[in-house]
Scaffold this active site. Sequence first.
Site, short mmCIF file in Angstrom:
data_model
loop_
_atom_site.label_atom_id
_atom_site.label_comp_id
_atom_site.label_asym_id
_atom_site.label_seq_id
_atom_site.Cartn_x
_atom_site.Cartn_y
_atom_site.Cartn_z
N LYS A 1 -2.15 -1.37 -3.90
CA LYS A 1 -3.03 -0.22 -3.78
C LYS A 1 -2.21 1.06 -3.80
O LYS A 1 -1.22 1.12 -3.07
CB LYS A 1 -3.79 -0.36 -2.46
N LYS B 1 0.86 -1.19 0.00
CA LYS B 1 0.00 0.00 0.00
C LYS B 1 0.89 1.24 0.00
O LYS B 1 1.71 1.42 0.91
CB LYS B 1 -0.90 -0.01 1.24
N1 LIG Z 1 -8.18 1.48 3.44
C1 LIG Z 1 -8.88 2.13 2.36
C2 LIG Z 1 -8.17 3.35 1.89
O1 LIG Z 1 -7.19 3.70 2.49
C3 LIG Z 1 -8.54 4.20 0.70
C4 LIG Z 1 -9.20 3.62 -0.45
C5 LIG Z 1 -9.63 4.63 -1.48
O2 LIG Z 1 -9.05 5.70 -1.66
O3 LIG Z 1 -10.60 4.30 -2.17
#
Ligand SMILES: NCC(=O)CCC(=O)O
Length: 332
Positions: A256, A202
């Site tokens: 992510k 992430k």
């Molecule tokens: N744990 C979820 C996020 O940090 C954000 C997701 C997003 O921006 O859609």
Amino acid sequence: MKPTVAPFPAARPRRLRSAPALRKLVRETTLTSDDLIWPVFVRDGDAIEEPIPSMPGVTRRSIDKVVDAAIEAQALGIPAICLFPYTDPALKTEDCAEAWSPDNLVNRAIRAIKSAAPDIAVMTDVALDPYNINGHDGYVVDGEIVNDETVEALVKMTVAQADAGADIIGPSDMMDGRIGAMRRALEAAGHRNVTILSYAAKYASAYYGPFRDAVGASGALKGDKKTYQMDPGNTDEALRMIERDLTEGADMVMIKPGLAYLDICQRVKSTFGAPTFAYQVSGEYAMIEAAAQNGWIDGERIMMESLMAFKRAGCDGVLTYYAPAAARLLNG
Ligand SMILES: NCC(=O)CCC(=O)O
């Protein structure tokens, strides 16, 4: 693998593009509703669907409406729904105790979904930010996000979610050692079949902006998340994080944000062959919606093309706010 290609005109690659039936026959990648996980925002109240201005078409739903969404997802063939809470600011504290309350918003929503739509998998988010008075994913002590104390809290949160009936635990906090600690706690509590989909790679990204509006964390966050989320310049580190989380007991891994990190998706899938997911995050969604609303792009086609890109890069599935819209088109 290097394909053999005859010289022109024996080979005319356009032959295989010349009709829809031929294009269908030779398509290498497919996208189906089986590939989608739908992130949904939960809030208090009854019969509420409150629009989120920076995410057109996405709402914060009261639990009864989240149940309706789960039933809709089940009917559309979407295998999983992922819950994110919009926590009443009065419940945000330094110790984040609301995070592991058996009756917090998420745990109540899990139980309600499980009784109304038992075939849909319920995924949760594990991080302290929705419950933390300062908006961070971990405890803050003298300006530092402390790791080990945070992991203890995350473990309590995980077990409370599993007790409520969660099928997929989604640690998004990026603390060190949390996957092993969660796995041991789940085993000890008898939750042997509860899966962990680790947010293993992430990145500290500006693409999360609209999400922070959606969960009401934008105002609370002091500073940034760069001491725990990854530097966007790094690839090898992502592979180390994925390997570590798999070794500690993650069943599935996530990258992510999504589209800007497809190289990571491709490398992770080809290196580990583990179930790999990408999160098409709020900023990606908002950018497509804003351009579509201006008439600058065809929003529906870009939605499908962007989702296909994740599959082409090797992902097994995508967390996307487009899940119901895409499933409707795919099933249509
Ligand atoms: N744990 C979820 C996020 O940090 C954000 C997701 C997003 O921006 O859609």
